[in-house]
Design a protein around this motif. Structure first.
Motif, PDB file in Angstrom:
ATOM      1  N   ASP A  77      -6.936   0.508  -1.065  1.00  0.00           N
ATOM      2  CA  ASP A  77      -7.434   1.065  -2.319  1.00  0.00           C
ATOM      3  C   ASP A  77      -6.465   0.744  -3.450  1.00  0.00           C
ATOM      4  OD1 ASP A  77      -9.970   2.326  -1.909  1.00  0.00           O
ATOM      5  OD2 ASP A  77      -8.970   3.783  -0.629  1.00  0.00           O
ATOM      6  N   HIS A  78      -6.981   0.866  -4.680  1.00  0.00           N
ATOM      7  CA  HIS A  78      -6.223   0.454  -5.868  1.00  0.00           C
ATOM      8  C   HIS A  78      -6.286   1.568  -6.913  1.00  0.00           C
ATOM      9  CE1 HIS A  78      -5.956  -3.749  -4.461  1.00  0.00           C
ATOM     10  NE2 HIS A  78      -7.063  -3.420  -3.846  1.00  0.00           N
ATOM     11  N   GLY A  79      -5.108   2.038  -7.312  1.00  0.00           N
ATOM     12  CA  GLY A  79      -5.059   3.137  -8.260  1.00  0.00           C
ATOM     13  C   GLY A  79      -5.690   2.836  -9.598  1.00  0.00           C
ATOM     14  N   VAL A  80      -5.701   1.562  -9.989  1.00  0.00           N
ATOM     15  CA  VAL A  80      -6.276   1.196 -11.281  1.00  0.00           C
ATOM     16  C   VAL A  80      -7.784   1.443 -11.311  1.00  0.00           C
ATOM     17  CG1 VAL A  80      -6.757  -1.232 -10.756  1.00  0.00           C
ATOM     18  CG2 VAL A  80      -6.121  -0.571 -13.094  1.00  0.00           C
ATOM     19  N   TYR A  81      -8.384   1.695 -10.162  1.00  0.00           N
ATOM     20  CA  TYR A  81      -9.805   2.061 -10.122  1.00  0.00           C
ATOM     21  C   TYR A  81     -10.086   3.236 -11.065  1.00  0.00           C
ATOM     22  CZ  TYR A  81     -14.307   3.647  -8.271  1.00  0.00           C
ATOM     23  OH  TYR A  81     -15.625   4.023  -8.151  1.00  0.00           O
ATOM     24  N   GLY A  86     -17.533 -17.915  15.980  1.00  0.00           N
ATOM     25  CA  GLY A  86     -16.538 -17.749  17.032  1.00  0.00           C
ATOM     26  C   GLY A  86     -15.149 -17.492  16.501  1.00  0.00           C
ATOM     27  N   VAL A  87     -15.069 -16.656  15.462  1.00  0.00           N
ATOM     28  CA  VAL A  87     -13.804 -16.328  14.823  1.00  0.00           C
ATOM     29  C   VAL A  87     -13.401 -14.907  15.216  1.00  0.00           C
ATOM     30  CG1 VAL A  87     -12.592 -16.062  12.620  1.00  0.00           C
ATOM     31  CG2 VAL A  87     -14.369 -17.804  12.860  1.00  0.00           C
ATOM     32  N   LYS A  88     -12.157 -14.726  15.643  1.00  0.00           N
ATOM     33  CA  LYS A  88     -11.622 -13.404  15.931  1.00  0.00           C
ATOM     34  C   LYS A  88     -11.376 -12.679  14.619  1.00  0.00           C
ATOM     35  CE  LYS A  88      -9.391 -10.015  18.062  1.00  0.00           C
ATOM     36  NZ  LYS A  88     -10.108  -9.029  18.916  1.00  0.00           N
ATOM     37  N   LEU A  89     -12.006 -11.510  14.443  1.00  0.00           N
ATOM     38  CA  LEU A  89     -11.842 -10.722  13.227  1.00  0.00           C
ATOM     39  C   LEU A  89     -10.869  -9.584  13.493  1.00  0.00           C
ATOM     40  CD1 LEU A  89     -12.619  -9.900  10.327  1.00  0.00           C
ATOM     41  CD2 LEU A  89     -14.562  -8.641  11.303  1.00  0.00           C
ATOM     42  N   ARG A  90      -9.799  -9.523  12.692  1.00  0.00           N
ATOM     43  CA  ARG A  90      -8.831  -8.436  12.806  1.00  0.00           C
ATOM     44  C   ARG A  90      -8.798  -7.645  11.509  1.00  0.00           C
ATOM     45  NH1 ARG A  90      -3.056  -9.402  15.144  1.00  0.00           N
ATOM     46  NH2 ARG A  90      -3.239  -7.128  15.067  1.00  0.00           N
ATOM     47  N   LEU A  91      -8.910  -6.335  11.635  1.00  0.00           N
ATOM     48  CA  LEU A  91      -8.982  -5.437  10.489  1.00  0.00           C
ATOM     49  C   LEU A  91      -7.673  -4.669  10.347  1.00  0.00           C
ATOM     50  CD1 LEU A  91     -12.503  -3.929  11.280  1.00  0.00           C
ATOM     51  CD2 LEU A  91     -12.005  -5.812   9.706  1.00  0.00           C
ATOM     52  N   PHE A  92      -7.202  -4.555   9.094  1.00  0.00           N
ATOM     53  CA  PHE A  92      -5.953  -3.861   8.823  1.00  0.00           C
ATOM     54  C   PHE A  92      -6.148  -2.845   7.701  1.00  0.00           C
ATOM     55  CE2 PHE A  92      -4.865  -7.868  10.694  1.00  0.00           C
ATOM     56  CZ  PHE A  92      -3.842  -7.552  11.577  1.00  0.00           C
ATOM     57  N   ASP A  93      -5.750  -1.623   7.959  1.00  0.00           N
ATOM     58  CA  ASP A  93      -5.748  -0.577   6.944  1.00  0.00           C
ATOM     59  C   ASP A  93      -4.344  -0.511   6.358  1.00  0.00           C
ATOM     60  OD1 ASP A  93      -5.762   1.708   5.417  1.00  0.00           O
ATOM     61  OD2 ASP A  93      -6.022   3.096   7.103  1.00  0.00           O
ATOM     62  N   LEU A 119       1.100   1.145   4.411  1.00  0.00           N
ATOM     63  CA  LEU A 119       2.278   1.176   3.554  1.00  0.00           C
ATOM     64  C   LEU A 119       2.162   2.222   2.455  1.00  0.00           C
ATOM     65  CD1 LEU A 119       2.838  -2.677   3.277  1.00  0.00           C
ATOM     66  CD2 LEU A 119       4.001  -1.053   4.778  1.00  0.00           C
ATOM     67  N   MET A 120       0.940   2.453   1.980  1.00  0.00           N
ATOM     68  CA  MET A 120       0.678   3.491   0.978  1.00  0.00           C
ATOM     69  C   MET A 120      -0.664   4.114   1.361  1.00  0.00           C
ATOM     70  SD  MET A 120       1.827   1.451  -2.515  1.00  0.00           S
ATOM     71  CE  MET A 120       1.847   2.916  -3.567  1.00  0.00           C
ATOM     72  N   PRO A 121      -0.650   5.249   2.055  1.00  0.00           N
ATOM     73  CA  PRO A 121      -1.880   5.797   2.642  1.00  0.00           C
ATOM     74  C   PRO A 121      -3.048   5.973   1.683  1.00  0.00           C
ATOM     75  CG  PRO A 121       0.028   6.920   3.525  1.00  0.00           C
ATOM     76  CD  PRO A 121       0.539   6.020   2.453  1.00  0.00           C
ATOM     77  N   ASN A 122      -2.775   6.210   0.412  1.00  0.00           N
ATOM     78  CA  ASN A 122      -3.854   6.383  -0.563  1.00  0.00           C
ATOM     79  C   ASN A 122      -4.042   5.161  -1.453  1.00  0.00           C
ATOM     80  OD1 ASN A 122      -4.612   9.039   0.198  1.00  0.00           O
ATOM     81  ND2 ASN A 122      -2.810   9.835  -0.881  1.00  0.00           N
ATOM     82  N   GLY A 123      -3.408   4.059  -1.097  1.00  0.00           N
ATOM     83  CA  GLY A 123      -3.506   2.865  -1.917  1.00  0.00           C
ATOM     84  C   GLY A 123      -2.440   2.822  -2.992  1.00  0.00           C
ATOM     85  N   THR A 124      -2.502   1.799  -3.806  1.00  0.00           N
ATOM     86  CA  THR A 124      -1.480   1.607  -4.834  1.00  0.00           C
ATOM     87  C   THR A 124      -1.618   2.628  -5.959  1.00  0.00           C
ATOM     88  OG1 THR A 124      -2.921  -0.018  -5.878  1.00  0.00           O
ATOM     89  CG2 THR A 124      -1.199  -0.851  -4.402  1.00  0.00           C
TER      90      THR A 124
END
Length: 366
Positions: free
Chosen positions: A74-78, A113-120, A138-143
Motif C-alpha cells: 500500500d501507498h500512503g500517498v493514496y 507454466g510460470v511459477k507465481l510467487r506473492l509477497f506482502d 517492511l511496513m505493515p500498513n504501507g509507505t
C-alpha cells in the motif's frame, strides 16, 4: 558467484555485476547468420537470442523454468485522492491471487507454466495466507504519505532493494532461467511517476504523469500537483536511487529495483512490465548501468512515464497490446516470445547442414 548462500548487501551486489559476454554474443550473431533464413529476417527474435547468449555466456539456452515475483504494498500517498480505485482493492486482489480466483496474472502464469510467487511487503489488513510470503512486511500498513513526509527511511528502501536481489539468488539456485516482476497497490502509478521524474530530472509532471487506472480530470490534475509539490518538498537526489525511493517511492518499486539488479548479478534475463516496473528498472540502471543489458521490455504501456523511462533505458517493448492491467501480466506473455527466440537458435537448421547454395548471401546486407 551465482550460488552464494548469504544474502548480498546492495554494495556487494553492485560490485559483482559484469557486462554482457561480448564474445558469446558475437558467436551467437555469427551462428544466426548461418541459420536457414536470410540474415536478420527474424528481427527481434534474433536479437533476443543473441542477448541471452551474452547474459549466460552460452550459445544455446532454454527458458523452460520461469518465475514471476508479484509484490503487494500500500501507498500512503493514496490519501491525497490520486487513485480511482478503493484502497481495500490491494488487500482483496492479493487474496484473489493467492486463492487462484482467476485473476489475469494467475491465468497467464498458469497457461505459460510460470511459477507465481506473492509477497506482502506492506498491505494493510491482509491476513496470513499460505500462498503469500509475509516474512518481509517492511511496513505493515504501507509507505507514508510522501505528500507530507518521506515515503520510507533510506534503511527501509535499501532493505527492500536487497530483498529483490536475494529473491533472484534463490531463484537461480532453484534452477529458474528467466523471471518477471509485477505489483499490486492502489495509487502506485503516483510513486512510479515521481521516481521517474526524480531520476530523469524532469520538472513538468505532464512529461511523466498519466491517469493510471482511470481518473477524472479533477483527480488527474490533483495527482500531477501532488507529485510536483512532493518533489519540491523532498528534493530527492537524482544521482541516488535509494534517496529517490526513500522520498517518493514504494516498497514494490524498491523490491523490483532489487530484482533487476539481482538479474544482473546472477546473469538471468528479466522481463519489465509496465510503468511501475520500469520505474524500478530505471532506478536499477542508475545504480548499475550494466544492469540494462539483462532487461527485456515486455509490452508498451500507454503511461507517459513509461515512454520516457524506456527511452532512457534504450528498451523497445516486444509487444503492443494496449494492456494496462498491471500485476506483471505482460511478462508471461513476453516469455513465450523469448521461448520462440531460443527455439529458433536451438532447433533451426543451418546452411552448413543442407545442400543449399549460400554464397549469394555474402554480398547482401543483414
Amino acid at each position: 558467484m551465482n550460488e552464494m548462500k548469504e544474502p548480498l548487501s546492495l554494495a556487494e551486489a553492485l560490485s559483482l555485476i559484469r557486462p554482457l559476454d561480448a564474445d558469446s554474443m558475437a558467436t551467437a550473431a555469427e551462428y544466426q547468420d548461418r541459420l536457414l533464413k536470410p540474415a536478420g529476417s527474424l528481427g527481434e527474435l534474433e536479437a533476443i537470442a543473441i542477448r541471452i547468449a551474452g547474459i549466460t555466456g552460452k550459445l544455446h539456452n532454454t527458458a523452460d523454468r520461469k518465475i514471476h515475483f508479484l509484490f503487494g504494498s500500500d501507498h500512503g500517498v493514496y490519501e491525497e485522492g490520486v487513485s480511482g480505485s478503493p484502497h481495500y482493492f490491494t488487500r482483496a486482489l492479493m487474496e484473489f491471487y493467492a486463492n487462484r480466483a482467476g485473476c489475469g496474472i494467475d491465468v497467464l502464469c498458469s497457461h505459460v507454466g510460470v511459477k507465481l510467487r506473492l509477497f506482502d511487503l506492506g498491505v494493510r489488513d491482509l491476513a496470513p495466507h499460505p500462498c503469500i510470503d509475509a516474512t518481509h512486511r517492511l511496513m505493515p500498513n504501507g509507505t507514508e504519505n510522501f505528500a507530507r513526509i518521506r515515503a520510507m527511511t533510506t534503511e527501509t528502501a535499501a532493505q527492500a532493494v536487497e530483498l529483490g536481489i536475494g529473491l533472484v539468488g534463490e531463484a537461480k539456485a532453484e534452477g529458474y532461467q528467466i523471471m518477471g516482476v509485477g505489483e499490486v497497490g492502489m495509487g502506485n502509478t503516483t510513486p512510479a511517476a515521481a521516481c521517474i521524474m526524480a531520476a530523469l530530472g524532469l520538472k513538468d509532471p505532464d512529461d511523466a504523469v498519466g491517469r493510471g487506472g482511470g481518473l477524472t480530470d479533477e483527480s488527474f490534475a490533483r495527482k500531477k500537483r501532488v507529485i510536483g509539490e512532493a518533489l519540491e518538498l523532498h528534493h530527492p537526489n537524482p544521482d541516488d536511487p535509494i534517496d529517490i525511493l526513500s522520498c517518493v517511492g514504494g516498497l514494490d518499486i524498491a523490491a523490483m529495483t532489487g530484482v533487476f539488479l539481482g538479474a544482473a548479478v546472477h546473469r538471468l534475463p528479466v522481463l519489465v512490465d509496465g510503468v511501475i516496473s520500469i520505474a524500478g528498472a530505471l532506478l536499477a540502471a542508475r545504480l548499475s548501468p550494466l544492469s540494462q543489458g539483462f532487461m527485456i521490455a515486455s509490452h508498451l504501456s500507454s503511461e507517459p512515464g513509461y515512454a520516457v523511462a524506456a527511452r532512457a533505458l534504450g528498451l523497445t517493448p516486444l509487444l503492443n497490446l494496449g494492456m494496462r492491467l498491471g500485476e506483471g501480466t505482460g511478462c508471461p506473455i513476453a516469455m513465450q516470445v523469448v521461448d520462440d527466440a531460443l527455439a529458433v537458435m536451438n532447433r533451426m537448421g543451418t546452411f552448413d547442414g543442407v545442400s543449399l547454395e549460400s554464397e549469394y548471401r555474402k554480398g547482401l546486407k543483414a
